[in-house]
Design an enzyme around this catalytic site. Structure first.
Site, PDB file in Angstrom:
ATOM      1  CD  GLU A  53      -2.572  -1.686   2.307  1.00 33.62           C
ATOM      2  OE1 GLU A  53      -2.359  -1.083   3.384  1.00 33.62           O
ATOM      3  OE2 GLU A  53      -3.221  -2.741   2.217  1.00 33.62           O
ATOM      4  CD  GLU A  71      -3.915  -6.468   2.649  1.00 35.99           C
ATOM      5  OE1 GLU A  71      -3.217  -5.499   2.957  1.00 35.99           O
ATOM      6  OE2 GLU A  71      -3.835  -7.029   1.526  1.00 35.99           O
TER       7      GLU A  71
END
Length: 176
Positions: A14, A35
């Site tokens: 990210e 995730e």
């Protein structure tokens, strides 16, 4: 500007996608959004910035497929600007940074102002709500707890997070 010469997953990936520019070392870099394997949605702007960089279809592949992507594929998808031979990464990025730093005053700011960034506020709110709706579920806690117990935050566990979490999910599904 970001250089990736190792594995960047989850929050690390990210960070890469939020940078203005990113460059990855061929043969060393790996990018992934793991995730989903833990039962959650990526946060940190991943769903927004990643989609802007690679497009919706590839963002879905990256997030839902939860595979580790090599530098060349990340470049082809647009996740990073360029895949560079590992032994040339520092020199390449240093030269580019030097070229940018040498531009006349005001040029960098003017270019960044002219190349408009999309407003992500609505999407970031949706991302946060999606994450929050999943992170406190019992199944998510079970997966994350099993991941920690299985070494997800150890050097060996970090080498194959995708395999570790796929194996844990399979074991948990067999028990159900």
């Amino acid at each position: 500007m970001d250089k990736v010469a190792g594995k960047a997953r989850g929050g690390g990936a990210e960070f890469v996608v939020a940078a203005d520019m990113a460059f990855a070392a061929i043969g060393k870099a790996g990018l992934g959004q793991v995730e989903a394997l833990m039962g959650i949605v990526p946060g940190g702007g991943a769903t927004q910035y990643l989609t802007e960089r690679v497009g919706r279809n590839r963002a879905l592949e990256i997030v839902l497929g939860a595979d580790l992507m090599d530098a060349e594929t990340a470049e082809r998808y647009g996740w990073v600007n360029r895949a560079v031979p590992a032994d040339q990464l520092d020199e390449f990025v240093d030269r580019l940074a030097g070229n940018i730093a040498a531009l006349p005053d005001g040029v960098v700011a003017a270019v960044k102002h002219a190349i408009v960034v999309r407003d992500h506020s609505d999407g970031l709110a949706r991302e946060n709500n999606a994450w929050a709706g999943l992170v406190f579920r019992p199944a998510t806690a079970q997966l994350m707890g099993a991941g920690l117990a299985g070494g997800a935050q150890t050097r060996n566990g970090e080498q194959d997070l995708e395999g570790l979490f796929r194996s844990l999910a399979e074991q948990l599904n067999e028990r159900l």
